[in-house]
Design a protein around this motif. Structure first.
Motif, PDB file in Angstrom:
ATOM      1  N   HIS A 166     -10.592  -3.681  -5.474  1.00  0.00           N
ATOM      2  CA  HIS A 166      -9.365  -3.015  -5.024  1.00  0.00           C
ATOM      3  C   HIS A 166      -8.148  -3.503  -5.809  1.00  0.00           C
ATOM      4  O   HIS A 166      -7.247  -2.721  -6.115  1.00  0.00           O
ATOM      5  N   LEU A 180      -3.269   7.118  -5.531  1.00  0.00           N
ATOM      6  CA  LEU A 180      -3.270   6.281  -6.731  1.00  0.00           C
ATOM      7  C   LEU A 180      -3.788   7.063  -7.936  1.00  0.00           C
ATOM      8  O   LEU A 180      -3.182   7.053  -9.020  1.00  0.00           O
ATOM      9  N   MET A 227      -5.446  -1.209  -8.088  1.00  0.00           N
ATOM     10  CA  MET A 227      -3.982  -1.297  -8.052  1.00  0.00           C
ATOM     11  C   MET A 227      -3.418  -1.717  -9.410  1.00  0.00           C
ATOM     12  O   MET A 227      -2.351  -1.283  -9.815  1.00  0.00           O
ATOM     13  N   TYR A 275      -4.650  -0.960   2.810  1.00  0.00           N
ATOM     14  CA  TYR A 275      -5.627  -1.999   2.497  1.00  0.00           C
ATOM     15  C   TYR A 275      -5.531  -3.163   3.482  1.00  0.00           C
ATOM     16  O   TYR A 275      -6.532  -3.760   3.878  1.00  0.00           O
ATOM     17  N   ALA A 298      -4.834   6.605   0.331  1.00  0.00           N
ATOM     18  CA  ALA A 298      -4.313   5.602  -0.601  1.00  0.00           C
ATOM     19  C   ALA A 298      -4.943   5.759  -1.972  1.00  0.00           C
ATOM     20  O   ALA A 298      -4.254   5.771  -2.994  1.00  0.00           O
ATOM     21  N   LYS A 299      -6.277   5.916  -1.995  1.00  0.00           N
ATOM     22  CA  LYS A 299      -6.963   5.984  -3.279  1.00  0.00           C
ATOM     23  C   LYS A 299      -6.656   7.292  -4.008  1.00  0.00           C
ATOM     24  O   LYS A 299      -6.391   7.306  -5.209  1.00  0.00           O
ATOM     25  N   TYR A 314      -0.977   1.865  -1.012  1.00  0.00           N
ATOM     26  CA  TYR A 314      -2.326   1.294  -1.054  1.00  0.00           C
ATOM     27  C   TYR A 314      -2.376  -0.001  -0.257  1.00  0.00           C
ATOM     28  O   TYR A 314      -3.292  -0.217   0.548  1.00  0.00           O
TER      29      TYR A 314
END
Lengths: 539, 116
Positions: free
Chosen positions: A334, A434, A338, A372, A430-431, A368
């Motif tokens: 993870h 990104l 990022m 997370y 979140a992913k 994220y």
């Protein structure tokens, strides 16, 4: 001698306008002192210290909320040593929320078997590390950068080996402190060249100095050494490949709430620091390739590092059977995702940082981290609950968990699916966000999107394996009598992940508003106050 | 600034070369030594290399001159690094002692219970 005294001048006494933005950090300092003096008033003080720490963190969180709209909050403070902006504010809020969660988790895991009298030290160290991580988000000066990183690191080394008679803990902290000391020393050596080349410790001023002119072949070599040092030092904190070796060992050796704390807070703080420093430098260079400094090469190095980090993390996790090691490799992966977003330093198609200082990479990383935080806190809490009952961290002992403790198994399933990035959980938002942000810049950033997508497929295997063992492997082990507070925490985290997915619009509005970085390029008309910021007012 | 080294006058370049040598010695110590305290000594050498750099840059390139223009950024940084090194050594030695209590050695090769 006289001119030296004249240069030192009067001591610098900050006013309320300078202190107010850092109300949260000041509350943390007060809490550290309060935790340390608690045993003088109360015998058997472990629980009391935890309550004091929890109260202090809550006060810090509320004070940060209260001051966020006050006048004079946004901008440079303490003569440019620290900077406060929306980006730092949101990170501080997330960090304090997370630390409150870790303290709650302590009640369910270690509270009953921690040696009486260890509480004050444990919470003083935990809050000191938190203070360092909170300041890492506000650093705009190389000296503050070093001090805040060390402030976060030194207590972390001790926390990793806090169980003094635990052989594995002793080994973990030894590895942590040796890796950490070496990488931070190399970082300081690199930063000394950054100072030497540009004559200032202010990150913003360094960016402008880079834009001002070329520094020759020798200068470029030294600049490469300087940036390499910075990448080594921060890469260690992020656990980026090839500086990730400490991560699984420390995570396995440390007690579980320390592991949880390090997995999100330490890595998040380092990423936030990296975003701040690199974006400030890139803003000085106008987010474009420049003669004074090869921004594209720097972005490329960070991007490749992120891609390799998430691949190594996911491949390493495939063979793990210990839940803490599995989550350690997962946290490396993870951090890699990022880190890919940090590589958004050069404008290709998208506007990297808007007129108001709104950085798309900062927004993506804050979103994220916000998600997370809940995923990791929840997953580690369930692991801790099971460890308390079975004394095992091996995932084969999770067999039949769906029958032995249906709620814990359901929560763990939510966390695993969210860590993969599947809807309807917030990990997907979140992913996807990104990858979207990386894709909007086009160019070779598409390769990063592809790498993240590929890695999601790798990660499917080991996350789903945990779920499969919980639901499909039969076991005649007795039902688990899990701690209700811990289970409540896990359910709250799982609920947060579902709610954050449903409440997608408000969440993205928050991170959109709070991705704003205070960049000196906006205030270039003001005279740079880079010199003698430490030595006080010059007369 | 990075012109050829002049012999006879001690200048910035001499200090930078000294610092680079210290850095390489420190890194070599870190890589070769198997004793945790030996590695810590290597770290101290690297930190001192940074200090020599900072002070030399401040003295020769960014001092600002005498009087009101005097700048001490690099010198102050070096003082902070010295304090930092002391704090780090204190924490590291405490951890080594803890390791010694558990393993009866501070040979880092023996730290092999956890496999990265």
């Amino acid at each position: 001698m006289t001119h030296l005294l004249a240069a030192i001048g009067l001591p610098y006494i900050p006013g309320w306008d300078e202190l107010r933005p850092f109300a949260a950090d000041l509350w943390l300092i007060v809490t550290i002192v309060a935790v340390l003096i608690t045993p003088f008033f109360i015998t058997r003080s472990n629980i009391a210290c935890a309550l004091v720490a929890l109260a202090g963190v809550t006060l810090a969180f509320l004070s940060q909320l209260l001051v966020r709209n006050s006048p004079h909050v946004i901008g440079e403070h303490f003569r440019g040593l620290l900077v406060m902006d929306q980006f730092a504010m949101l990170w501080k809020l997330l960090l304090l929320l997370f630390v409150a969660g870790v303290i709650l988790m302590w009640f369910t895991t270690t509270a009953s078997n921690m040696h009486e009298g260890d509480g004050p030290e444990f919470f003083a160290l935990l809050l000191s590390a938190t203070l360092g991580m909170s300041l890492m988000a506000s650093t705009s000066n190389l000296l503050m950068l070093v001090l805040s990183v060390e402030m976060a690191s030194l207590p972390s080394y001790v926390l990793a080996g806090f169980r003094k008679t635990h052989r594995i803990g002793a080994e973990a902290s030894l590895k942590y402190v040796l890796f950490g000391a070496v990488t931070s020393a190399v970082m300081i050596y690199g930063l000394s060249f950054l100072y030497g080349l540009y004559g200032t410790l202010q990150v913003g001023a360094i960016g402008h100095a880079m834009a001002a002119g070329a520094i020759g072949v020798g200068g470029n070599a030294l600049l490469a050494v300087a940036l390499l040092g910075l990448i080594v030092g921060i890469g260690f904190k992020v656990s980026a490949v090839p500086f990730h070796f400490w991560c699984p060992d420390v995570f396995e050796g440390a007690s579980i709430e320390v592991t949880t704390f390090l997995s999100v807070a330490s890595k998040g703080a380092a990423l936030v620091l990296l975003i701040r420093v690199l974006t400030t430098i890139a803003a000085g260079l106008g987010f474009a390739p420049h003669a004074g400094m090869s921004l594209a090469a720097l972005a490329g190095v960070i991007g490749v590092m992120g891609a390799v980090t998430c691949t190594v993390g996911n491949l390493g996790a495939l063979v793990q059977t210990n839940i803490k090691r599995l989550l350690a490799y997962s946290s490396i992966a993870h951090a890699g995702y990022m880190l890919c977003a940090v590589s958004l330093l050069v404008r290709h198609k998208a506007t990297i940082v808007g007129e108001d200082g709104n950085s798309i990479a900062a927004q993506a990383i804050l979103l994220y981290l916000a998600v997370y935080l809940f995923m990791n806190l929840g997953a580690f809490t369930v692991a801790a609950l099971i460890y308390r009952q079975t004394g095992s961290e091996d995932i084969t002992h999770y067999a039949g968990l769906s029958r032995r403790s249906p709620l814990a198994a359901a929560c763990m399933t939510v966390f695993m699916f969210s860590l993969i990035g599947l809807p309807p959980f917030a990990g997907f938002v979140a992913k996807f966000n990104l990858m979207w942000v990386l894709g909007t810049n086009g160019g070779w950033w598409w390769a990063l999107v592809a790498v993240i997508g590929l890695n999601t497929i790798f990660s499917l295997y080991y996350y789903v394996r945990v779920v499969k063992i919980m639901y499909l492997t039969p076991s005649d082990a007795p039902a688990l009598n899990v701690n209700p507070l811990g289970l409540g925490l896990a359910v709250a985290c799982a609920a947060a992940l579902v709610l954050l997915f449903i409440g997608l619009a408000p969440l993205s509005r928050v991170t959109t508003n709070y991705g704003k970085l205070y960049l000196t390029s906006q205030t270039q008309q003001q005279p740079a106050q880079s010199t003698a910021m430490i030595t006080g007012e010059r007369r | 600034m990075l012109a050829g080294i002049q012999f006879g006058i001690i200048g910035l370049q001499h200090y930078l070369v000294l610092a680079a040598l210290l850095f390489v010695c420190g890194l070599a110590t870190i890589l070769v030594k198997r004793n945790a305290i030996g590695i810590l000594m290597g770290v101290e050498l690297v930190l001192n290399a940074a200090n020599v750099n900072l002070v030399a840059f401040n003295r020769f390139a960014h001092g600002g001159g005498a009087g009101p223009a005097l700048k001490l950024d690099g010198q102050v940084f070096a003082i902070f690094v010295i304090v930092l090194a002391a704090a780090e050594a204190a924490v590291a030695l405490a951890i080594f002692l803890n390791f010694y209590n558990n393993f009866s050695t501070i040979d880092v090769e023996r730290a092999q219970n956890l496999r990265g």
